[in-house]
Design a protein around this motif. Structure first.
Motif, PDB file in Angstrom:
ATOM      1  N   SER A   6      14.714  -3.098  20.612  1.00  0.00           N
ATOM      2  CA  SER A   6      15.813  -3.947  21.087  1.00  0.00           C
ATOM      3  C   SER A   6      16.911  -3.110  21.738  1.00  0.00           C
ATOM      4  O   SER A   6      17.587  -3.562  22.659  1.00  0.00           O
ATOM      5  CB  SER A   6      16.400  -4.763  19.934  1.00  0.00           C
ATOM      6  OG  SER A   6      17.052  -3.924  19.002  1.00  0.00           O
ATOM      7  N   ILE A  36      15.677 -11.731  11.696  1.00  0.00           N
ATOM      8  CA  ILE A  36      14.587 -10.756  11.670  1.00  0.00           C
ATOM      9  C   ILE A  36      13.636 -10.996  10.503  1.00  0.00           C
ATOM     10  O   ILE A  36      12.441 -10.712  10.593  1.00  0.00           O
ATOM     11  CB  ILE A  36      15.163  -9.317  11.643  1.00  0.00           C
ATOM     12  CG1 ILE A  36      14.088  -8.310  12.058  1.00  0.00           C
ATOM     13  CG2 ILE A  36      15.767  -8.980  10.306  1.00  0.00           C
ATOM     14  CD1 ILE A  36      14.645  -6.949  12.411  1.00  0.00           C
ATOM     15  N   TYR A  87      11.369  -3.809  10.716  1.00  0.00           N
ATOM     16  CA  TYR A  87      12.787  -3.814  11.089  1.00  0.00           C
ATOM     17  C   TYR A  87      13.111  -2.638  12.013  1.00  0.00           C
ATOM     18  O   TYR A  87      13.798  -2.791  13.030  1.00  0.00           O
ATOM     19  CB  TYR A  87      13.621  -3.745   9.809  1.00  0.00           C
ATOM     20  CG  TYR A  87      15.110  -3.583  10.013  1.00  0.00           C
ATOM     21  CD1 TYR A  87      15.933  -4.688  10.174  1.00  0.00           C
ATOM     22  CD2 TYR A  87      15.695  -2.315  10.026  1.00  0.00           C
ATOM     23  CE1 TYR A  87      17.299  -4.540  10.352  1.00  0.00           C
ATOM     24  CE2 TYR A  87      17.057  -2.162  10.206  1.00  0.00           C
ATOM     25  CZ  TYR A  87      17.855  -3.275  10.361  1.00  0.00           C
ATOM     26  OH  TYR A  87      19.206  -3.120  10.546  1.00  0.00           O
ATOM     27  N   ARG A  88      12.601  -1.466  11.654  1.00  0.00           N
ATOM     28  CA  ARG A  88      12.888  -0.269  12.449  1.00  0.00           C
ATOM     29  C   ARG A  88      12.323  -0.371  13.860  1.00  0.00           C
ATOM     30  O   ARG A  88      12.986  -0.008  14.841  1.00  0.00           O
ATOM     31  CB  ARG A  88      12.313   0.961  11.749  1.00  0.00           C
ATOM     32  CG  ARG A  88      13.098   1.391  10.514  1.00  0.00           C
ATOM     33  CD  ARG A  88      12.349   2.451   9.748  1.00  0.00           C
ATOM     34  NE  ARG A  88      13.093   2.920   8.590  1.00  0.00           N
ATOM     35  CZ  ARG A  88      12.548   3.512   7.543  1.00  0.00           C
ATOM     36  NH1 ARG A  88      11.229   3.690   7.512  1.00  0.00           N
ATOM     37  NH2 ARG A  88      13.280   3.911   6.527  1.00  0.00           N
ATOM     38  N   GLU A 114      21.417  -3.458   7.844  1.00  0.00           N
ATOM     39  CA  GLU A 114      21.105  -4.861   8.133  1.00  0.00           C
ATOM     40  C   GLU A 114      22.273  -5.755   7.732  1.00  0.00           C
ATOM     41  O   GLU A 114      22.888  -5.570   6.679  1.00  0.00           O
ATOM     42  CB  GLU A 114      19.845  -5.307   7.389  1.00  0.00           C
ATOM     43  CG  GLU A 114      19.451  -6.737   7.725  1.00  0.00           C
ATOM     44  CD  GLU A 114      18.178  -7.185   7.037  1.00  0.00           C
ATOM     45  OE1 GLU A 114      17.903  -8.395   7.045  1.00  0.00           O
ATOM     46  OE2 GLU A 114      17.478  -6.324   6.490  1.00  0.00           O
ATOM     47  N   TYR A 121      14.251 -11.920  18.567  1.00  0.00           N
ATOM     48  CA  TYR A 121      15.321 -11.316  17.767  1.00  0.00           C
ATOM     49  C   TYR A 121      16.604 -11.203  18.585  1.00  0.00           C
ATOM     50  O   TYR A 121      17.698 -11.523  18.106  1.00  0.00           O
ATOM     51  CB  TYR A 121      14.886  -9.937  17.269  1.00  0.00           C
ATOM     52  CG  TYR A 121      16.008  -9.119  16.696  1.00  0.00           C
ATOM     53  CD1 TYR A 121      16.572  -9.443  15.464  1.00  0.00           C
ATOM     54  CD2 TYR A 121      16.528  -8.029  17.396  1.00  0.00           C
ATOM     55  CE1 TYR A 121      17.620  -8.701  14.941  1.00  0.00           C
ATOM     56  CE2 TYR A 121      17.570  -7.283  16.876  1.00  0.00           C
ATOM     57  CZ  TYR A 121      18.111  -7.620  15.655  1.00  0.00           C
ATOM     58  OH  TYR A 121      19.154  -6.887  15.145  1.00  0.00           O
ATOM     59  N   LYS A 122      16.464 -10.770  19.837  1.00  0.00           N
ATOM     60  CA  LYS A 122      17.635 -10.633  20.704  1.00  0.00           C
ATOM     61  C   LYS A 122      18.231 -11.992  21.056  1.00  0.00           C
ATOM     62  O   LYS A 122      19.404 -12.088  21.414  1.00  0.00           O
ATOM     63  CB  LYS A 122      17.251  -9.876  21.977  1.00  0.00           C
ATOM     64  CG  LYS A 122      16.822  -8.431  21.719  1.00  0.00           C
ATOM     65  CD  LYS A 122      16.514  -7.685  22.999  1.00  0.00           C
ATOM     66  CE  LYS A 122      17.776  -7.332  23.738  1.00  0.00           C
ATOM     67  NZ  LYS A 122      17.526  -6.462  24.903  1.00  0.00           N
ATOM     68  N   LYS A 169      14.347  -2.983  15.876  1.00  0.00           N
ATOM     69  CA  LYS A 169      15.658  -2.438  16.235  1.00  0.00           C
ATOM     70  C   LYS A 169      15.539  -1.397  17.346  1.00  0.00           C
ATOM     71  O   LYS A 169      16.333  -1.381  18.296  1.00  0.00           O
ATOM     72  CB  LYS A 169      16.308  -1.805  15.000  1.00  0.00           C
ATOM     73  CG  LYS A 169      16.911  -2.802  14.036  1.00  0.00           C
ATOM     74  CD  LYS A 169      18.176  -3.401  14.619  1.00  0.00           C
ATOM     75  CE  LYS A 169      18.898  -4.270  13.607  1.00  0.00           C
ATOM     76  NZ  LYS A 169      20.149  -4.836  14.144  1.00  0.00           N
ATOM     77  N   LYS A 170      14.555  -0.533  17.220  1.00  0.00           N
ATOM     78  CA  LYS A 170      14.371   0.528  18.211  1.00  0.00           C
ATOM     79  C   LYS A 170      14.079  -0.054  19.590  1.00  0.00           C
ATOM     80  O   LYS A 170      14.677   0.352  20.594  1.00  0.00           O
ATOM     81  CB  LYS A 170      13.225   1.442  17.766  1.00  0.00           C
ATOM     82  CG  LYS A 170      12.963   2.606  18.707  1.00  0.00           C
ATOM     83  CD  LYS A 170      11.832   3.474  18.176  1.00  0.00           C
ATOM     84  CE  LYS A 170      11.538   4.637  19.120  1.00  0.00           C
ATOM     85  NZ  LYS A 170      10.426   5.480  18.608  1.00  0.00           N
TER      86      LYS A 170
END
Length: 300
Positions: free
Chosen positions: A297, A241, A290-291, A59, A235-236, A294-295
């Protein structure tokens, strides 16, 4: 979550911020504190301890609340040194590292790593010698040569740190690849049960079904689309986050309560059966959120 311990502040000139990061809530940050405190003690530095808990090494440091607090403390109190146990406690992404180094260099600050000091100290001692020689020489040519050597040594220190960061990043990615391959093989052999993620819990809540076995592929896909629109898309678009996670905790309260009830029932059942109650990561923890973000995204 943060923890601050100040060991005396007789002079802010000799004070350092000790930044400690652990990715799991059951990790003991005192292990890092022990080596940092010893390091600072040898150098006559007073320590302001700040703990960042539940944050992954990948991060961006500038999106971590406690790390940002550390920077504000340094700015407000004219503190120029931050100490961490190792580079990967601060970051494990080359781009993040470069941004961090620029930020510190612009302010004349130092970032010191207890377990990565040997080569840096050796180079810095040579740099000090060259700087003294440069200050005492009357030769313009010698001054230029020494300045060039000093710059080269500083570049080598930065290259060393970048390599350390890159290795840490590659280690994380390598572990992920290996785990993914094992899971794919076991799933193909019918030997694995997929642990439900927050997406599955959202699907369960939104469909009103009683168990995960009742969920269809379409149910999960709809929940994933919902999650993407609510959290991944912002987020993108640049929303931090951490802010999205706090929003998630507010909006998805019914889902969170459902997970909590399930954990209580599972724990009580395990106790009745005489089984060990294992500590598991919450699907609603920051790290789990978070995971998933991220996955998704990366996939979209």
């Amino acid at each position: 979550m943060s923890k601050t311990i100040v060991l005396g502040l007789p002079s802010l000139v000799t004070t350092a911020v000790a930044y400690i990061r652990v990715s799991q809530e059951d990790e003991n940050p005192d292990n890092q504190w022990f080596v940092i405190r010893e390091y600072c003690g040898r150098r006559g530095l007073n320590c302001i301890r700040l703990d960042e808990v539940g944050v992954s090494r990948v991060e961006d440091p500038f999106q971590r609340p406690v790390f940002l607090t550390a920077l504000r403390i340094m700015e407000a109190n004219n503190i120029s040194i931050m100490v961490a146990e190792s580079i990967d406690r601060v970051c494990a992404d080359p781009e993040h590292y470069e941004k961090l180094i620029r930020y510190f260099a612009e302010r004349g600050w130092r970032l010191e790593f207890v377990r990565d000091t040997d080569i840096s100290e050796a180079f810095n001692r040579v740099i000090e010698i060259f700087e003294r020689l440069k200050g005492s020489t009357d030769s313009a040519v010698m001054s230029v040569v020494l300045e060039s050597q000093i710059k080269s040594l500083k570049d080598m220190i930065q290259l060393y740190h970048k390599l350390k960061v890159a290795v840490a990043r590659e280690y994380v990615e390598d572990v992920r690849r290996k785990v993914k391959r094992v899971i794919e093989r076991l799933r193909a052999e019918g030997k694995i049960y997929t642990k439900p993620t927050i997406i599955h819990w959202i699907a369960l809540y939104r469909t009103g079904k009683k168990s995960f076995s009742e969920l269809t592929k379409s149910d999960v896909e709809e929940a994933e689309k919902y999650f993407f629109e609510k959290y991944v898309k912002p987020y993108k678009e640049g929303v931090p986050i951490r802010r999205l996670w706090r929003r998630f905790l507010e909006i998805e309260r019914p889902v969170i309560d459902m997970i909590a009830r399930h954990r209580i029932v599972s724990s009580e059942l395990s106790k009745k059966l005489g089984k060990e109650v294992r500590r598991q990561e919450l699907q609603t923890s920051y790290l789990a959120f978070y995971r998933v973000v991220k996955k998704l995204s990366l996939r979209a």
